[in-house]
Design a protein around this motif. Structure first.
Motif, PDB file in Angstrom:
ATOM      1  N   ARG A   1     -35.947 -10.687  37.595  1.00 15.42           N
ATOM      2  CA  ARG A   1     -36.911  -9.461  37.446  1.00 15.42           C
ATOM      3  C   ARG A   1     -38.240 -10.805  37.328  1.00 15.42           C
ATOM      4  NH1 ARG A   1     -36.519  -3.643  36.303  1.00 15.42           N
ATOM      5  NH2 ARG A   1     -36.693  -3.475  38.017  1.00 15.42           N
ATOM      6  N   GLU A   2     -39.773  -9.549  37.381  1.00 16.38           N
ATOM      7  CA  GLU A   2     -40.929 -10.321  37.040  1.00 16.38           C
ATOM      8  C   GLU A   2     -41.418  -8.671  36.421  1.00 16.38           C
ATOM      9  OE1 GLU A   2     -41.740 -13.102  39.605  1.00 16.38           O
ATOM     10  OE2 GLU A   2     -42.765 -11.814  41.387  1.00 16.38           O
ATOM     11  N   VAL A   3     -42.626  -9.624  36.279  1.00 12.42           N
ATOM     12  CA  VAL A   3     -44.283  -8.233  35.857  1.00 12.42           C
ATOM     13  C   VAL A   3     -44.294  -7.738  36.999  1.00 12.42           C
ATOM     14  CG1 VAL A   3     -45.280  -7.641  33.974  1.00 12.42           C
ATOM     15  CG2 VAL A   3     -43.958  -9.113  33.210  1.00 12.42           C
ATOM     16  N   GLN A   4     -44.719  -7.167  37.701  1.00 15.18           N
ATOM     17  CA  GLN A   4     -44.925  -6.341  38.584  1.00 15.18           C
ATOM     18  C   GLN A   4     -46.716  -6.041  38.338  1.00 15.18           C
ATOM     19  OE1 GLN A   4     -43.428  -3.622  40.861  1.00 15.18           O
ATOM     20  NE2 GLN A   4     -44.746  -4.049  42.573  1.00 15.18           N
ATOM     21  N   LYS A   5     -46.398  -4.689  37.261  1.00 17.01           N
ATOM     22  CA  LYS A   5     -47.888  -4.026  36.818  1.00 17.01           C
ATOM     23  C   LYS A   5     -47.713  -3.682  34.944  1.00 17.01           C
ATOM     24  CE  LYS A   5     -49.107  -1.060  41.364  1.00 17.01           C
ATOM     25  NZ  LYS A   5     -48.825  -0.434  41.465  1.00 17.01           N
ATOM     26  N   ILE A   6     -48.653  -3.499  34.476  1.00 17.70           N
ATOM     27  CA  ILE A   6     -48.645  -3.019  33.352  1.00 17.70           C
ATOM     28  C   ILE A   6     -49.660  -1.630  32.703  1.00 17.70           C
ATOM     29  CG2 ILE A   6     -49.425  -3.387  31.129  1.00 17.70           C
ATOM     30  CD1 ILE A   6     -48.956  -6.349  31.810  1.00 17.70           C
TER      31      ILE A   6
ATOM     32  N   GLY B   1     -37.704 -14.855  35.395  1.00 14.65           N
ATOM     33  CA  GLY B   1     -35.844 -14.874  34.504  1.00 14.65           C
ATOM     34  C   GLY B   1     -35.524 -13.924  33.648  1.00 14.65           C
ATOM     35  N   TYR B   2     -36.688 -12.679  34.464  1.00 16.25           N
ATOM     36  CA  TYR B   2     -36.297 -11.986  33.109  1.00 16.25           C
ATOM     37  C   TYR B   2     -34.713 -10.766  33.877  1.00 16.25           C
ATOM     38  CZ  TYR B   2     -40.443 -11.796  30.829  1.00 16.25           C
ATOM     39  OH  TYR B   2     -42.292 -11.924  30.000  1.00 16.25           O
TER      40      TYR B   2
END
Length: 618
Positions: A406-411, A461-462
């Motif tokens: 997974r990766e960060v899409q939004k904050i 790499g999450y």
């Protein structure tokens, strides 16, 4: 008393005289159909032979069925003066090639109206023909291949999730031609304008086509495309919808010259399809490569039983050993011997194709699928095989390698805090895998508070949701949450399959070694391709009045495009502020005169003014 004039006549429905039965100028009457016929004699002028023709505007045309608001469903419907009183009544006598002409008026219909294949429903006028569902808990129209519906509006009430147009989920049909919906308006709150569920249809075209379809269905959905369905959309206008266009579970669409105004969300994609196949890496590939050789051969399983429900088309297939099929996979069937009242046949014979989607897996050696309805019951005799349909990987599919990271899409800022004099430091924990990279972001301060947080890098790499902290900047109290997305690799191209092996090229380098035997699950991506889309005040809500800027409605640009968990929207758009966007990467701000993107920011004036002066401009 005058002597009545009597002419040749018949009371038999549909009966008409032959040319030899009449003289030129003589009339004949069908008293049942209330139709006059005579001879047309134009041979001397045109060379066209003499023929019997119907006389007057009320003549019957057998493939045109009329509906009027003062008609009656007991009428024949075959002429305007003998019209049906409902669209449902006309559909009941329609057949392939029929045109149903609906006159101005309001029609309360016992829905769903199930249209046969290749039938058109044509209203007099978009503004003057109103169709109202009698049953709020059911869809209004169930469309079939080759249908054409135009020039009508839809009013009344429907439950959330019910659609104006949908495929019949109870009797999925084999489709080789898309239904076409044109120049209609949907006024029914909470409804779905078009529901294209790939599970409710099978064959090469799980699709609908529309042009000039306005969705004024507050809190509803303009178009929903799911489960491998597809749509081609031109001039769709959505107003105050919860979602303008939704594509999920491998649904895809093209949308051109359309508009999303007000409402909660504009274009939304979500998830990918169920697994279509699984490739196996046959050659080890080094770190940071984007091409991979995979074996996509599938195992063939013998069939031991085939239980067919001819009224619904739903079939339970039993294999002689455990299969590896998943729901949503395409399975190729072959050489199944069935018997019916007319003898034995080998199925499938190609009339409804050879590949069928798995609907359920009730046991390790059983699966169900829709193979089409029939007027005859069939029983299993012997034989048959089933195997995963092997398709050359294509653009529109996505893969991953053994494990889905997974990766960060939004904050999302959950609290802005207070007293910030400078941008605080945003820290996102690093992933634990050796190839992992921590996501990075920067806070934007407005009025002493954290107004937003822009992502600099999504990380990689999450395996779970990392912790985000906000510190420094002279203030305190700001908090935020992370929205993660699965990291799929989009297939860009592949080589022809040879001995079960193809080489795929993906859209990003894989940051780790991919060894022999690594599994490569293949899915279809939920995708919207939108060209020249206009957004106006998206995010202001579904209330027709309170969403107006004059009543406090505030647009949320992030809600214009919302790609969720593997979905993808490829777009060009313009919003109410004049911002022209080319995907998420480039924004041309007409008011500010700037071009901005993830890697640069440039003033239009600083670029263009020297160029104009160099050309001798003032």
């Amino acid at each position: 008393m005058a002597t009545p004039i009597r002419i040749k006549r018949s009371a038999v429905p549909g009966k008409r005289p032959q040319v030899t039965d009449l003289q030129v100028g003589e009339l004949a009457l069908n008293t049942y159909d209330a139709e006059l016929v005579t001879l047309r004699d134009r041979f001397s002028q045109t060379g066209i032979g003499t023929e019997v023709i119907r006389v007057g505007a009320g003549a019957t045309v057998t493939n045109v069925i009329y509906v009027t608001s003062d008609g009656n469903d007991n009428n024949t419907g075959l002429k305007l003066g003998d019209a049906k009183g409902s669209i449902s009544g006309a559909v009941a006598i329609s057949r392939t090639g029929s045109i149903i002409r609906v006159s101005a008026g309001s029609y309360i219909e016992n829905n769903p109206i199930k249209l046969p294949s290749q039938v058109s429903v044509v209203g007099d006028s978009l503004r003057e023909v109103s169709v109202i569902p009698q049953n709020a808990d059911k869809d209004l129209f169930h469309v079939s291949p080759g249908n054409y519906v135009t020039e009508m509006s839809f009013t009344g009430t429907m439950n959330s999730g019910k659609a104006i147009f949908a495929f019949d989920p109870e009797k999925p049909r084999y489709s080789t031609q898309s239904p076409y919906l044109r120049n209609c308006t949907n006024f029914i709150q909470n409804s779905i304008g078009m529901k294209i569920d790939g599970n409710a249809v099978f064959g090469p075209f799980k699709s609908m086509v529309t042009d000039s379809y306005t969705q004024y269905n507050a809190n509803g959905v303009g178009v929903s495309i799911t489960n491998g369905g597809y749509a081609q959309i031109v001039s769709l206008f959505t107003i105050n919808t919860d979602i303008g266009v939704f594509a999920g579970s491998g649904g895809q669409c093209d949308i051109t010259n359309s508009n999303s105004s007000f409402g909660n969300f504009g274009l939304v994609t979500q998830d990918v399809s169920p697994r279509k196949n699984t490739g196996i890496i046959v050659t080890e590939q080094a770190v940071n490569k984007d091409t991979f050789a995979i074996n996509i051969n599938s195992t063939e399983y013998n069939i031991s039983n085939f239980e067919y429900d001819h009224t619904t088309g739903l079939t339970t297939v039993t294999t002689s050993s455990n299969h590896n099929f998943d729901v949503g996979m395409g399975v190729s069937l072959s050489s199944i011997v069935l018997s019916c009242a007319f003898g034995q046949k080998t199925y499938p014979d190609g009339d409804v194709g050879y590949v069928f989607d798995v609907k359920s897996v009730p046991a390790a050696n059983k699966f169900t699928t829709h193979v089409g309805i029939s007027t005859l019951a069939h029983t299993y005799v012997s034989g048959g095989t089933a195997k995963i349909d092997v398709v050359r990987p294509f653009d529109g599919q996505v893969v991953y390698f053994d494990k889905l990271y997974r990766e960060v899409q939004k904050i999302k800022v959950t609290a802005g805090g207070s007293n910030y004099t400078s941008s605080p430091t945003v820290t996102i924990d690093a992933p634990s895998v050796d190839f992992g990279i921590a996501a990075t972001a920067v806070a934007v301060i407005k009025n002493d508070k954290v107004d937003s947080i822009d992502i600099i890098s999504s990380g990689r790499g999450y395996e779970s949701v990392p912790t985000i902290t906000i510190a420094g900047g002279g203030g305190s109290g700001a908090t935020a949450s992370l929205v993660m997305k699965d990291k799929y690799y989009a297939v860009l191209k592949s080589t022809p399959i040879s001995s079960g092996i193809t080489t795929i090229t993906v859209d990003d380098n894989v940051p780790y070694v991919v060894g022999v035997g690594t599994t490569v699950p293949i899915h279809k991506q939920s995708r919207i391709l939108a060209s020249s889309h206009s957004f106006e005040y998206i995010g202001t809500g579904v209330d027709l009045i309170e969403s107006l800027p004059s009543r406090g409605g505030v647009a949320i640009q992030d809600n214009e495009i919302d790609d969720r968990n593997g979905g993808l929207t490829i777009f060009t758009s313009t919003d109410q502020t004049g911002q022209f966007r080319i995907g998420d990467g480039v924004i041309i701000d007409q008011q500010q005169g700037t071009i901005t993107g993830t890697a640069y920011s440039k003033s239009l004036f600083s670029t263009m003014t020297p160029f104009i002066l160099a050309l001798g401009g003032d």
